[in-house]
Enzyme design. Sequence first.
Site, PDB file in Angstrom:
ATOM      1  N   ASP A  71      17.813  68.075  47.456  1.00 36.14           N
ATOM      2  CA  ASP A  71      16.946  67.829  48.605  1.00 36.14           C
ATOM      3  C   ASP A  71      15.925  68.946  48.809  1.00 36.14           C
ATOM      4  O   ASP A  71      14.798  68.700  49.234  1.00 36.14           O
ATOM      5  CB  ASP A  71      17.798  67.665  49.873  1.00 36.14           C
ATOM      6  CG  ASP A  71      18.463  66.299  49.931  1.00 36.14           C
ATOM      7  OD1 ASP A  71      18.057  65.401  49.177  1.00 36.14           O
ATOM      8  OD2 ASP A  71      19.411  66.139  50.727  1.00 36.14           O
ATOM      9  N   THR A 181      19.797  64.010  60.445  1.00 33.80           N
ATOM     10  CA  THR A 181      21.090  64.010  59.758  1.00 33.80           C
ATOM     11  C   THR A 181      21.440  65.368  59.169  1.00 33.80           C
ATOM     12  O   THR A 181      22.454  65.498  58.480  1.00 33.80           O
ATOM     13  CB  THR A 181      21.094  62.970  58.623  1.00 33.80           C
ATOM     14  OG1 THR A 181      20.047  63.284  57.696  1.00 33.80           O
ATOM     15  CG2 THR A 181      20.894  61.569  59.176  1.00 33.80           C
ATOM     16  N   ALA A 182      20.618  66.386  59.423  1.00 32.70           N
ATOM     17  CA  ALA A 182      20.863  67.717  58.872  1.00 32.70           C
ATOM     18  C   ALA A 182      21.502  68.620  59.935  1.00 32.70           C
ATOM     19  O   ALA A 182      22.527  68.277  60.512  1.00 32.70           O
ATOM     20  CB  ALA A 182      19.554  68.296  58.331  1.00 32.70           C
TER      21      ALA A 182
END
Length: 329
Positions: A71, A181-182
């Site tokens: 990512d 979502t991190a």
Amino acid sequence: MGKPSYTVGLVVHPVKPVLDSVRIISRFVHRHGGTLLVREADAARVGPDIEAVAADAFVDRLDAVVSLGGDGTMLGAMRLVVGRSTPVLGVNHGNVGFLVEVPPEGLATALDRLVAGDYTLEPHSCFQVRLDGETVTAFNDVVIAAAEALQSATVDLLVNGARHGYYRGDAVIACTPTGSTAYNYAAGGPVVSPSVPSITLTPVAPMSGINRSVVLGGGDAVEFHNPSDRVSLRFMADGTPVGLIGPGDGLTLRLIEDAVNVVRFEPTLHEQRQRVKLSLLDLPLRPDQLLELIPPQLRERAEQLRAERLMAERLVVPPGGANPPTTAS
């Protein structure tokens, strides 16, 4: 990729072995009459056969970007083409891969589907952050914390020029829908659909002031101000330290919608796999539905191993039962 002038740029992980993927892409691009480029800083990672160009000339020549890494590498590739229509394809040479869809073993098939037009483009928003006259891009989140370790941070919040209170705690996170979502999720913040243009603010271990997540509109202007007259605050973008917010200073951020286009082949399946990675298994999923989320090559390997195990058991266990008959002495 059918036109002769089509140019593809590679962005590669700094240490992961990616040469197998580079060779697949190189053969594919040249077979279709295209050109493959890499930045001079990455040239040593891909071998001497790939044309290397200066960083400032790299982006202007690209029709597409392929990210080889996790990512972090994907985010770096996306930052290069903010505000352009250049599609970004991610190949997962990392560990988790929330953003990256294609495994290395699926790269050749993905490239064929790309040429056939069998894909969609998933737009991603980003933050444009201004601090001391400089502009920083963040696709996941912006985090403000104390400059000194083990200290609390006090941060004032202004929205559209109006004061909205303050934070006091370990940190405050501002995240995009993608970034929800991190760190935001780990800190107890909400998961926000990428289809909702929004800015989510979540405090980390709040001691006083605002102590819950706040979701703002995508068009709101957010300012974080350092009210102290003696200590600085630390500012990070997508997990990377950027600089300090000095006493009495502040930074502003705005959400830029549809800043980058990410190539997706199975958008629905990709989204479902992200839910599994987040352990959001309170959804009503049956075992057969969970099985559908496993990549086909892993399913085939699991079936092969199961067949081998059953064969081995047949060779070991005698007919008529697990234990052979015994005779009296």
